[in-house]
Structure formats: C-alpha cells, structure tokens
Motif scaffolding. Structure first.
Motif, PDB file in Angstrom:
ATOM      1  N   SER A 105      20.763  67.009 126.954  1.00 15.11           N
ATOM      2  CA  SER A 105      20.245  67.692 126.451  1.00 15.11           C
ATOM      3  C   SER A 105      18.818  68.637 127.396  1.00 15.11           C
ATOM      4  O   SER A 105      17.948  66.951 126.797  1.00 15.11           O
ATOM      5  CB  SER A 105      20.667  68.506 125.849  1.00 15.11           C
ATOM      6  OG  SER A 105      21.742  68.161 125.039  1.00 15.11           O
ATOM      7  N   SER A 108      15.485  68.630 124.851  1.00 15.04           N
ATOM      8  CA  SER A 108      15.805  68.795 123.966  1.00 15.04           C
ATOM      9  C   SER A 108      15.916  67.267 122.524  1.00 15.04           C
ATOM     10  O   SER A 108      16.075  67.651 121.516  1.00 15.04           O
ATOM     11  CB  SER A 108      16.667  69.453 123.807  1.00 15.04           C
ATOM     12  OG  SER A 108      17.820  68.480 124.423  1.00 15.04           O
ATOM     13  N   ARG A 110      18.177  65.752 122.316  1.00 17.44           N
ATOM     14  CA  ARG A 110      19.776  65.807 121.845  1.00 17.44           C
ATOM     15  C   ARG A 110      20.989  65.282 123.023  1.00 17.44           C
ATOM     16  O   ARG A 110      20.776  65.073 123.803  1.00 17.44           O
ATOM     17  CB  ARG A 110      20.401  66.788 121.501  1.00 17.44           C
ATOM     18  CG  ARG A 110      19.479  67.617 120.455  1.00 17.44           C
ATOM     19  CD  ARG A 110      19.970  67.416 119.199  1.00 17.44           C
ATOM     20  NE  ARG A 110      19.317  68.052 117.870  1.00 17.44           N
ATOM     21  CZ  ARG A 110      17.954  67.526 117.516  1.00 17.44           C
ATOM     22  NH1 ARG A 110      17.034  66.217 117.574  1.00 17.44           N
ATOM     23  NH2 ARG A 110      17.323  68.305 116.267  1.00 17.44           N
ATOM     24  N   TYR A 140      22.363  71.153 125.052  1.00 16.47           N
ATOM     25  CA  TYR A 140      21.629  71.956 124.509  1.00 16.47           C
ATOM     26  C   TYR A 140      20.472  72.634 126.176  1.00 16.47           C
ATOM     27  O   TYR A 140      20.384  72.110 126.481  1.00 16.47           O
ATOM     28  CB  TYR A 140      21.106  71.304 123.863  1.00 16.47           C
ATOM     29  CG  TYR A 140      21.144  71.377 121.987  1.00 16.47           C
ATOM     30  CD1 TYR A 140      20.786  72.225 122.022  1.00 16.47           C
ATOM     31  CD2 TYR A 140      21.774  70.110 121.753  1.00 16.47           C
ATOM     32  CE1 TYR A 140      21.752  72.473 120.285  1.00 16.47           C
ATOM     33  CE2 TYR A 140      22.325  70.536 120.264  1.00 16.47           C
ATOM     34  CZ  TYR A 140      22.516  71.728 119.499  1.00 16.47           C
ATOM     35  OH  TYR A 140      22.324  71.700 118.368  1.00 16.47           O
ATOM     36  N   ARG A 144      19.449  75.929 122.264  1.00 19.65           N
ATOM     37  CA  ARG A 144      21.053  76.484 121.679  1.00 19.65           C
ATOM     38  C   ARG A 144      22.098  75.730 122.667  1.00 19.65           C
ATOM     39  O   ARG A 144      21.972  75.274 124.080  1.00 19.65           O
ATOM     40  CB  ARG A 144      21.288  77.714 121.849  1.00 19.65           C
ATOM     41  CG  ARG A 144      20.429  78.608 121.811  1.00 19.65           C
ATOM     42  CD  ARG A 144      20.597  78.421 120.031  1.00 19.65           C
ATOM     43  NE  ARG A 144      20.445  79.772 119.732  1.00 19.65           N
ATOM     44  CZ  ARG A 144      19.045  79.744 118.203  1.00 19.65           C
ATOM     45  NH1 ARG A 144      18.556  78.140 118.379  1.00 19.65           N
ATOM     46  NH2 ARG A 144      18.075  79.771 117.764  1.00 19.65           N
ATOM     47  N   ALA A 145      23.376  74.932 122.239  1.00 20.71           N
ATOM     48  CA  ALA A 145      24.025  74.223 122.408  1.00 20.71           C
ATOM     49  C   ALA A 145      25.910  74.999 122.669  1.00 20.71           C
ATOM     50  O   ALA A 145      26.201  75.749 121.077  1.00 20.71           O
ATOM     51  CB  ALA A 145      24.254  72.702 121.923  1.00 20.71           C
ATOM     52  N   LEU A 158      19.256  73.847 117.168  1.00 14.84           N
ATOM     53  CA  LEU A 158      19.057  71.933 117.611  1.00 14.84           C
ATOM     54  C   LEU A 158      19.215  71.344 116.364  1.00 14.84           C
ATOM     55  O   LEU A 158      19.813  70.679 115.730  1.00 14.84           O
ATOM     56  CB  LEU A 158      17.246  72.211 117.623  1.00 14.84           C
ATOM     57  CG  LEU A 158      17.414  72.482 119.248  1.00 14.84           C
ATOM     58  CD1 LEU A 158      15.598  72.004 119.407  1.00 14.84           C
ATOM     59  CD2 LEU A 158      18.058  71.189 119.805  1.00 14.84           C
TER      60      LEU A 158
END
Length: 508
Positions: A105, A108, A110, A140, A144-145, A158
């Motif tokens: 991502s 991020s 992530r 992400y 946001r994902a 997150l």
C-alpha cells in the motif's frame, strides 16, 4: 454444460462471460504452438467473434485485453473503448504490471497477507494489523483499504477498524478524501468516514485527481468536484483524468487538453491524446505519427511507435526500424543502443538487457554497472509438452525479463540458473542471497517473496523474513495469479572480477 475443449479456463464467469484459452498450431514447423484467448457465454458461444493474446475477467462490465501489442478496455458488447487508463502500445510486461495489484500500500506501512483464501494486513515489522478474515482486499490508499466479505465491499482504517461495513456492490480506492462506490446500477462517492458524499447517480465514476473526478452520465463524460458540481455543462464524448494541471478530452474524433477551469490549455488538437505525467509530458497521436507534447502544447519529439514516459525520461523508436532510444524532457537524446535488446528506465538508471548480462547507464550514457545473467531456456510450445507447463514457461520467461534487474528503492532482483531469486544493490553486491522461488520488487522497504515450501512471505531490506504464511499458498487460477507467480555480512559482488566496458555493441 460446456464440454472440455479448451486448454485453460483463464477466468471464471463474470457478467455472464468467461475467458478461455486455446493452443493452436503456429506456422509450418511441426510442433510449434501459439496460445490465444476468447470470451464465451454460458452457451459456449464466442460472443465477440475475435481472439486476444491475453485478457482479464469482466468487472462491472469492463475487461482489460491485450491484442496486437496494444492494451484496451472492452465492454460486454466487445466494443473497444479508450479511456486514458488503457495506453496503446504497452508491451506484455506493462500489461502484466497493470492487471496485477501491488501488495504494497503506497507509503502506508501496510502490506497484504494471505492465509488459505483469506486476506489481511501486516505492517513493516511483520506485526499483524488486520487478521486474515476477508475474501478479498485491496492496498491502502489515502489511509483506507477496500475489503470484501462474500459479494459485498466495505472500508477499513489504517488501524484495522471498520469505517464502513461490507454492504456495497463495489468500491474504488480513496483519492483526495473520496472514493467511488457502486450500488444498484449507479456510481456515487463516499467520504473518509464512509458516509455518502455524492449520491449514486452516474453511469461510471473514477478517482479524484487534483480536485476533479471524471464521470459518465447520459452517455457523456463530465468532470465533477468534491461537491458533485460539474466543470463543463455540455460534457464530452471522452475524457481522461487530471494528472497534473491538464486533462485530455474528445468530441467528434478530435482530442485536446483542458485546464481545471474547463478552458483549452492550447489550440493544438490530436487524433489521440493521453494523460500527462508528473513531469509535464504526454503521448499524442496525429496524422499517423506518435509524439510527445509538453504542457504548453509544444511537440518536443516525433516517433514511429507509442512512447513510454517514466520520471521525465522518454523511451521510443524514432523510426519503424530504429532501436529504442532514450530522450530527456526537452526532447534531447540521452542514450542510443546498437542492438534492440530489452531496455527500461528504472530508479534513475537505464537498464539494457541481453541474453548474457544486464548493463546499466546513467541518463548521460555513462556505464554505471554490468552484471551477468544466468542462461534461459527459449520460449515456445513443443509437440509433446503439456499445455499447462508450456503456458507456465512462457509467462515465467516474460515475468523474468520484466522484473529481473529492475531497481526499486536501490535493490534489483537477481535470478540464478537454478531459478533462485535474490537481490543486489547498485554496486553490484549480492545483499540478499538468492534463496526464494520468486520475488517482487521492493516497495516501502519490504518485498514479497515465494518460499520453497509453497509459503508466501515478506523480507525487509536486510533480507530478514518478517512474515511467513502459516499455510501453503492456495490460489484459484486466474490471469493475474498465473502471470505472477540478523547479522549483516559484507555482501558478495555479482560477477566479481569481470571488468565492465563501455561498448554496448558487445551485448548479445
């Protein structure tokens, strides 16, 4: 019921259509085979009456196909459309990279993980932030994902908390604090809290870029701002995104560029105009020739083939039979090669790929590094080869040529003759010993790897395994998945003792 007759079911049925692949005789040489793909309906009819080289499943009425060295979106009627996402003239490597979502991502911290057929997220240390409990997830974007449970999509923050419960038919990624969502046949937009910011009323909707998003309503393209207000009341037959300060639009077969106030950026028009890059350049097509324009509308370069632009460096063939050349953002030549080997611009260097080695040059043409390559088997289908194995070999070779030696965040993938994958740095030192079944480029300090026991994992820049799947990878066959398959010691150097020369004509 459809009787067994195809070499592969490339995608399962979606929007009433599925892509299948056929292996057919090629040329006059005995045993030569080629693979082509087509879309069938549930009555086993070739619905479009044409074949493609590659293709994806339909999603919300649109599929991506690769045919005759061009990439397109098609609708469920088989009509080829040319939104800006589908740049013409992409090579297979670019096509593969487009249809494969990166697991990283963007900035991020992530990264997507998978256990069995369920997905979650970890951070850069390997700590599990979101347990593997979703049927699908996307990287992400904007904090946001998008995640899917069953057939419905929702949104995570997150920290893994739920912003919006999985209740939407489809959700795009967040850009500019908003994301497009699809519900009951129409598109609208959600804000960062998961609330409806713009009610669903559009036929199609895309991401926000530089304060504007393009939408389709009543068969016309429009731009809207975050309040849903339209930029131009009459709209266009086609429009691309505002990448930078300008966007391409089209009416009556003519393309031009507009500014964010809706006015023409300059008077020049084209047969085809594509999106601007972050360095203020855009590919255009006019009177049978490709070119590159700057934000003032000046044509700085004319080429015979579609140019690719990356970090302000242009790669193209000036004439049909020319080798690939590289040019700067002012249209001045940088590097020219005597042999038409695979060349790409990567992490500030120009990569020149030959059968026996990879050479790297600065944008001034200076040889920066040369490393040897392991021998590769030739591609193709033999008479007695299993079609599945042949297809895997073909895609494997394309992937290797695409990712091998491409620098990302200062590290590049090295592949040994016995198909072990590792990483070397810009000094040619093997910083992560080849020990993986396959590997992905580094993004945000982490790289995804496939391990020898069919497990997936992530490694940091020191090669330390920060996460390993608890179960072997289980992936249903589809096009993207088929294609992609402690103590720090002083690293060894690839091809130690081999002196680099500046003679590109020796590359084979």
């Amino acid at each position: 019921m459809i009787k067994p007759q195809y070499s592969f079911l490339t995608s399962s049925f979606s929007n009433g259509l599925a892509m299948v692949s056929l292996s057919q005789s090629k040329g006059t040489k005995k045993g030569d085979r080629e693979l082509s793909s087509l879309y069938i309906d549930k009555k086993n009819r070739n619905v479009f009456g044409r074949k493609f080289d590659l293709g994806s499943a339909f999603e919300n009425g649109v599929a991506t196909v690769y045919r005759k060295e061009k990439t397109w979106h098609i609708n469920t009627k088989g009509e080829m459309i040319r939104p800006i996402e589908m740049l013409e003239g992409q090579d297979v490597r670019q096509f593969m990279n487009r249809i494969k979502n990166s697991t990283a991502s963007i900035k991020s911290n992530r990264f997507i993980i998978c256990e069995g057929m369920s997905y979650g997220f970890i951070d850069r240390s390997g700590t599990k932030i979101v347990p593997c409990k979703f049927d699908a997830v996307r990287p992400y974007r904007g904090g946001r994902a998008a995640v899917r449970v069953g057939e419905k999509w929702g949104i995570l923050a997150l920290d893994g908390s739920v912003v919006a419960d999985p209740s939407f038919a489809y959700i795009r990624d967040y850009f500019g604090g908003l994301c497009a969502f699809f519900e009951k046949g129409k598109w609208g937009y959600l804000n960062a809290k998961g609330e409806v910011a713009i009610k669903p009323r559009f036929t199609m909707a895309w991401d926000f870029h530089n304060g504007w998003a393009r939408i389709v309503a009543n068969g016309r393209y429009f731009f809207i701002n975050a309040q849903g207000k339209r930029l131009h009341i009459k709209g266009y037959q086609f429009a691309g995104d505002f990448y930078g300060a300008l966007a391409p639009v089209m009416n009556d077969g003519e393309f031009w560029y507009i500014k964010k106030d809706g006015k023409k950026a300059f008077e020049r028009k084209f047969d085809l105009a594509l999106a601007f890059t972050s360095h203020g350049l855009a590919p255009v097509y006019l009177n049978g020739k490709w070119g590159v324009v700057n934000h003032r509308g000046q044509v700085i370069l004319v080429t015979a083939n579609p140019p690719t632009i990356k970090e302000g460096v242009i790669r193209c063939r000036p004439k049909d039979r020319d080798m690939y050349h590289f040019w700067n953002s002012q249209g001045k030549p940088l590097v020219q090669f005597k042999r038409d080997n695979t060349t790409h611009y990567s992490d500030g260097w120009i990569k020149h790929l030959s059968r026996s080695r990879i050479s790297y040059y600065s944008t001034k043409g200076k040889l920066m590094l040369r490393v040897p390559r392991a021998k590769r088997p030739s591609m193709g289908f033999s008479k007695n080869q299993d079609i599945g194995g042949a297809m895997g070999d073909m895609f494997g070779r394309l992937v290797r040529d695409g990712v091998e030696g491409d620098f990302h965040e200062g590290l590049a993938i090295h592949i040994t003759e016995d198909d072990r994958w590792g990483y070397f740095d810009k000094k040619g030192r093997m910083v992560i010993k080849p020990r993986f079944d396959s590997a992905e480029p580094y993004f945000d300090g982490v790289a995804e790897v496939n391990l020898a026991d069919d497990h997936k994992g992530y490694v940091n820049r020191e090669g330390k395994l920060i996460w390993k799947s608890e179960t072997p990878s289980i992936v249903e066959f589809n096009l993207p998945s088929a294609i992609f398959g402690g103590v720090k010691k002083e690293p060894s150097r690839i091809g130690d003792g081999e002196e680099a020369t500046d003679d590109t004509s020796k590359d084979k």
